[in-house]
Design a protein around this motif. Structure first.
Motif, PDB file in Angstrom:
ATOM      1  N   GLY A  88       1.137  -0.744  -0.020  1.00  0.00           N
ATOM      2  CA  GLY A  88      -0.126  -0.526   0.021  1.00  0.00           C
ATOM      3  C   GLY A  88       0.524   1.431   0.370  1.00  0.00           C
ATOM      4  N   ASP A  89       0.010   2.519   0.988  1.00  0.00           N
ATOM      5  CA  ASP A  89       0.866   3.795   0.333  1.00  0.00           C
ATOM      6  C   ASP A  89       2.736   3.343   1.304  1.00  0.00           C
ATOM      7  N   PRO A  90       3.438   4.321   1.213  1.00  0.00           N
ATOM      8  CA  PRO A  90       4.954   3.930   1.125  1.00  0.00           C
ATOM      9  C   PRO A  90       4.041   4.509   2.550  1.00  0.00           C
ATOM     10  N   ARG A  91       3.075   6.441   3.047  1.00  0.00           N
ATOM     11  CA  ARG A  91       2.938   7.115   4.146  1.00  0.00           C
ATOM     12  C   ARG A  91       2.517   6.251   5.004  1.00  0.00           C
ATOM     13  N   GLU A  92       1.805   5.221   4.330  1.00  0.00           N
ATOM     14  CA  GLU A  92       1.402   4.701   6.040  1.00  0.00           C
ATOM     15  C   GLU A  92       1.829   3.406   6.713  1.00  0.00           C
ATOM     16  N   ARG A  93       2.881   3.447   6.018  1.00  0.00           N
ATOM     17  CA  ARG A  93       4.370   2.660   6.288  1.00  0.00           C
ATOM     18  C   ARG A  93       5.644   3.360   7.668  1.00  0.00           C
ATOM     19  N   ARG A  95       4.044   5.794   9.528  1.00  0.00           N
ATOM     20  CA  ARG A  95       3.196   6.153  11.144  1.00  0.00           C
ATOM     21  C   ARG A  95       3.436   5.026  12.043  1.00  0.00           C
ATOM     22  N   GLY A 118       3.482  10.467  10.224  1.00  0.00           N
ATOM     23  CA  GLY A 118       4.193  10.208   8.922  1.00  0.00           C
ATOM     24  C   GLY A 118       4.724  10.583   8.331  1.00  0.00           C
TER      25      GLY A 118
END
Length: 147
Positions: A88-93, A95, A118
């Motif tokens: 999924g979205d790398p920005r979520e990783r 968090r 983030g």
């Protein structure tokens, strides 16, 4: 005068009871002594204000080789483990919330903790947690880093 002498003796006895706990031979101070989960839960609930309804916790990670096994539902928390390779979205990783092994002393415990919301949006803390009749409570958390 007798009352003052008795008070001084009582104070000395109580002070002797509050000496810091000694580390286990060959290991860190009181590592994983059964209180770690409760100490971490106190910080999660009181400092970060996590709960299971309107402020769900971020994925949890631990520092180094420290990885306590906790039943988070016992503390009304619903942590998911942090997965740096999650799809999924790398920005979520980016968090997560992290906790280091608590260091216990005669006043309770100190825990290094941090939270990342983030990329370049995080803070680190050192939290003092105190043991009392009602369980563990956060005394104070001071900033250790900001990004």
């Amino acid at each position: 005068m007798r009352a003052l002498t008795a008070l001084a003796a009582t104070t000395a006895l109580l002070g002797a009871c509050a000496t810091p706990m000694e580390p286990a031979p060959g290991g860190p101070p009181m590592a994983d002594n059964g209180n770690d989960c409760a100490v971490i839960a106190a910080i999660a609930k009181e400092h970060y204000r996590f709960n299971t309804t309107d402020n769900r916790p971020l994925p949890i990670r631990f520092e180094g080789d420290y990885a306590p096994r906790c039943d988070w539902s016992r503390y009304d928390l619903a942590f998911q483990p942090y997965d740096p390779n999650a799809p999924g979205d790398p920005r979520e990783r980016v968090r997560w919330v992290s906790f280091a092994r608590p260091a216990y002393d005669g006043r309770g415990a100190v825990v290094a903790t941090s939270i990342m919301h983030g990329p370049l949006a995080g803070m680190g803390y050192e939290c003092r947690v105190i043991s009392g009749f009602a369980g563990w409570t956060v005394g104070a958390c001071k900033n250790s880093w900001i990004s």
